[in-house]
Motif scaffolding. Structure first.
Motif, short mmCIF file in Angstrom:
data_model
loop_
_atom_site.label_atom_id
_atom_site.label_comp_id
_atom_site.label_asym_id
_atom_site.label_seq_id
_atom_site.Cartn_x
_atom_site.Cartn_y
_atom_site.Cartn_z
N ARG A 1 30.52 51.08 8.15
CA ARG A 1 29.34 51.91 7.85
C ARG A 1 29.17 52.00 6.34
NH1 ARG A 1 29.44 55.84 12.11
NH2 ARG A 1 28.01 57.25 11.06
N GLY B 1 26.60 59.66 0.10
CA GLY B 1 27.35 60.76 -0.49
C GLY B 1 28.57 61.11 0.35
N THR C 1 28.77 63.05 2.97
CA THR C 1 28.85 64.41 3.55
C THR C 1 28.88 64.38 5.07
OG1 THR C 1 26.44 64.67 3.45
CG2 THR C 1 27.71 65.51 1.57
N VAL D 1 29.38 61.02 6.96
CA VAL D 1 30.22 59.95 7.49
C VAL D 1 31.71 60.20 7.18
CG1 VAL D 1 30.06 58.30 5.54
CG2 VAL D 1 30.25 57.45 7.86
N ALA E 1 18.16 54.90 -3.03
CA ALA E 1 18.78 55.52 -1.85
C ALA E 1 19.96 56.41 -2.21
CB ALA E 1 19.23 54.42 -0.89
N MET F 1 20.05 64.97 -3.63
CA MET F 1 19.10 66.09 -3.49
C MET F 1 19.09 66.93 -4.78
SD MET F 1 17.78 65.68 -0.59
CE MET F 1 18.17 64.06 0.02
N ILE G 1 26.79 70.51 -1.45
CA ILE G 1 26.26 69.45 -0.59
C ILE G 1 25.14 68.70 -1.31
CG2 ILE G 1 24.90 69.05 1.53
CD1 ILE G 1 27.82 69.48 2.16
N GLY H 1 19.21 58.23 1.06
CA GLY H 1 19.52 57.25 2.11
C GLY H 1 20.23 57.90 3.28
N PHE I 1 19.33 58.98 7.90
CA PHE I 1 20.14 58.70 9.09
C PHE I 1 20.69 59.98 9.71
CE2 PHE I 1 20.18 54.69 6.82
CZ PHE I 1 20.11 53.74 7.83
N ASP J 1 16.35 67.29 6.81
CA ASP J 1 15.21 68.08 6.30
C ASP J 1 14.38 67.28 5.29
OD1 ASP J 1 15.79 70.53 7.69
OD2 ASP J 1 17.46 70.81 6.30
N VAL K 1 19.88 50.69 3.01
CA VAL K 1 18.59 51.15 2.49
C VAL K 1 18.75 51.23 0.97
CG1 VAL K 1 17.00 53.12 2.38
CG2 VAL K 1 18.00 52.44 4.57
N GLY L 1 21.65 77.85 5.28
CA GLY L 1 21.93 77.56 6.69
C GLY L 1 21.23 76.29 7.14
C1 LIG Z 1 28.05 71.85 5.23
C2 LIG Z 1 26.90 70.88 5.41
C3 LIG Z 1 25.61 71.37 5.35
C4 LIG Z 1 24.53 70.50 5.48
N1 LIG Z 1 23.26 71.01 5.43
C5 LIG Z 1 22.21 70.17 5.57
C6 LIG Z 1 20.89 70.68 5.52
O1 LIG Z 1 20.65 71.88 5.35
N2 LIG Z 1 19.86 69.80 5.67
C7 LIG Z 1 20.07 68.47 5.86
O2 LIG Z 1 19.09 67.70 5.96
N3 LIG Z 1 21.32 67.96 5.92
C8 LIG Z 1 22.38 68.77 5.79
N4 LIG Z 1 23.65 68.28 5.87
C9 LIG Z 1 23.84 66.87 6.21
C10 LIG Z 1 23.95 65.91 5.03
O3 LIG Z 1 24.63 66.50 3.95
C11 LIG Z 1 22.58 65.41 4.52
O4 LIG Z 1 21.77 65.04 5.60
C12 LIG Z 1 22.74 64.25 3.54
O5 LIG Z 1 21.48 63.92 2.98
C13 LIG Z 1 23.38 63.01 4.14
O6 LIG Z 1 23.50 62.10 3.07
P1 LIG Z 1 24.89 61.45 2.64
O7 LIG Z 1 24.61 60.60 1.48
O8 LIG Z 1 25.96 62.45 2.46
O9 LIG Z 1 25.18 60.58 3.94
P2 LIG Z 1 26.54 59.85 4.36
O10 LIG Z 1 27.44 60.84 5.01
O11 LIG Z 1 27.07 59.03 3.26
O12 LIG Z 1 25.94 58.86 5.47
C14 LIG Z 1 25.32 59.35 6.64
C15 LIG Z 1 24.91 58.13 7.48
O13 LIG Z 1 23.88 57.40 6.80
C16 LIG Z 1 24.31 56.07 6.53
N5 LIG Z 1 23.81 55.74 5.20
C17 LIG Z 1 23.88 56.51 4.09
N6 LIG Z 1 23.25 55.94 3.07
C18 LIG Z 1 22.79 54.76 3.52
C19 LIG Z 1 22.08 53.69 2.91
N7 LIG Z 1 21.67 53.73 1.64
N8 LIG Z 1 21.78 52.61 3.67
C20 LIG Z 1 22.18 52.54 4.96
N9 LIG Z 1 22.86 53.52 5.58
C21 LIG Z 1 23.16 54.63 4.88
C22 LIG Z 1 25.83 56.10 6.62
O14 LIG Z 1 26.37 54.86 6.94
C23 LIG Z 1 26.05 57.13 7.68
O15 LIG Z 1 25.91 56.54 8.95
C24 LIG Z 1 24.76 69.12 5.71
C25 LIG Z 1 26.07 68.63 5.77
C26 LIG Z 1 27.14 69.50 5.61
C27 LIG Z 1 28.53 68.94 5.67
#
Ligand SMILES: Cc1cc2nc3c(=O)[nH]c(=O)nc-3n(C[C@H](O)[C@H](O)[C@H](O)COP(=O)(O)OP(=O)(O)OC[C@H]3O[C@@H](n4cnc5c(N)ncnc54)[C@H](O)[C@@H]3O)c2cc1C
Length: 264
Positions: free
Chosen positions: A24, A28, A30, A32, A68, A72, A96, A103, A107, A114, A149, A174
């Motif tokens: 995968r 960030g 958060t 995965v 990507a 935030m 977070i 990106g 997913f 959001d 992405v 929340g």
């Molecule tokens: C305590 C907590 C609170 C949260 N609150 C919110 C909230 O209020 N609102 C909200 O929307 N989300 C929330 N989240 C979820 C998350 O933090 C967000 O949705 C965040 O934007 C996910 O991005 P990431 O980069 O951390 O994803 P990752 O964990 O890195 O990836 C998530 C998935 O997307 C895929 N992916 C990531 N980037 C790419 C890319 N460029 N190309 C292809 N695939 C990709 C990964 O392979 C994985 O499958 C929360 C999470 C936690 C732990």
């Protein structure tokens, strides 16, 4: 079980690596990394890309391009992205938002995603090495996507034409009971000439409220004239149930909050 991490300088090499089972992309992390920490054994290898283009924000000629890997927090503090800031600030708390990427949000399963709700209302385009897809098409096929992405692009919304609302029970960070984004064009007398409304938590991923969009055309944003749109808002929804709210509750409060957003 071990979890391998591979870093590539190019998207092309990362895309090749992503074709292997159990691999995968790491944004960030958060979601995965949390899943891996919690024992999700479907992930055995994470790949990441160091190409600086993925972390760039470009605003020019009324267009926005968000790499990507843009977080935030970066969107929320960018001086030219005030229209997107409320949706970026709606994601989690400060820690977070410092990690969560554009990106990854595309997913994120409901109740997350959001920011993707805002991007759906804004008719963003999702960019990969294979080309560009309208976000609606991308979201529909995201479960089988095996490509990194690289960016999303969109037109800069006029402040008065774009609205975003997230409803949560725990303030200020929340997770969503629901989120709503609306992009509307109106004539000088306030008549709606086009509307795109996106909903979060009304399915497993962001969806459009197409019946409500149609019902808004030709209306002014008054309680009487938006009533048919509110009545139509629940068409085609299949809200999630989680510890925050039941599907029944989410469906009940959707027209209430959509009304508040439209009348704001
Ligand atoms: C305590 C907590 C609170 C949260 N609150 C919110 C909230 O209020 N609102 C909200 O929307 N989300 C929330 N989240 C979820 C998350 O933090 C967000 O949705 C965040 O934007 C996910 O991005 P990431 O980069 O951390 O994803 P990752 O964990 O890195 O990836 C998530 C998935 O997307 C895929 N992916 C990531 N980037 C790419 C890319 N460029 N190309 C292809 N695939 C990709 C990964 O392979 C994985 O499958 C929360 C999470 C936690 C732990």
């Amino acid at each position: 079980m071990s979890l391998a991490l591979q870093t590539f300088s190019s998207v092309k090499d990362a895309n090749a690596a992503l074709q292997a089972a159990g691999t995968r992309y790491l944004g960030g992390g958060t979601l995965v990394v949390r899943a891996a920490n919690e024992g999700d054994v479907s992930v055995s290898r994470l790949v990441r890309v160091t190409d600086p283009g993925l972390s760039q924000i470009a605003v020019s000629g009324g267009k926005i391009r968000l790499g990507a890997s843009v977080t935030m927090a970066a969107i929320a503090r960018h001086p030219e992205l005030a229209a997107l800031a409320p949706a970026a600030r709606a994601v989690g708390g400060p820690a977070i938002r410092n990690m969560a990427t554009v990106g990854g949000n595309l997913f994120a399963p409901a109740p997350y995603g959001d920011f993707a709700v805002a991007l759906l209302a804004l008719d963003a385009t999702v960019v990969t090495e294979d080309g560009e897809l309208p976000i609606e098409t991308f979201l529909a096929g995201r479960d089988t996507s095996r490509a990194v992405v690289t960016a999303v692009s969109l037109s800069m919304p006029k402040t008065e034409s774009f609205r975003f609302l997230k409803i949560s029970r725990v303030k200020p960070k929340g997770i969503s009971v629901l989120s709503i984004a609306a992009l509307m064009q109106r004539t000088a007398d306030g008549t709606v000439t086009s509307a795109r409304i996106a909903l979060g938590c009304m399915a497993d991923r962001p969806m459009r409220a197409k019946a409500a969009e149609r019902a808004l055309l030709g209306c002014k944003l008054t309680p009487e004239e938006i009533a048919p749109a509110l009545a139509a808002a629940g068409e085609g929804i299949s809200p999630i149930t989680d510890p925050i709210a039941s599907a029944w509750y989410r469906a009940e409060v959707l027209p209430v909050h959509l009304g508040r957003l439209l009348l704001a």
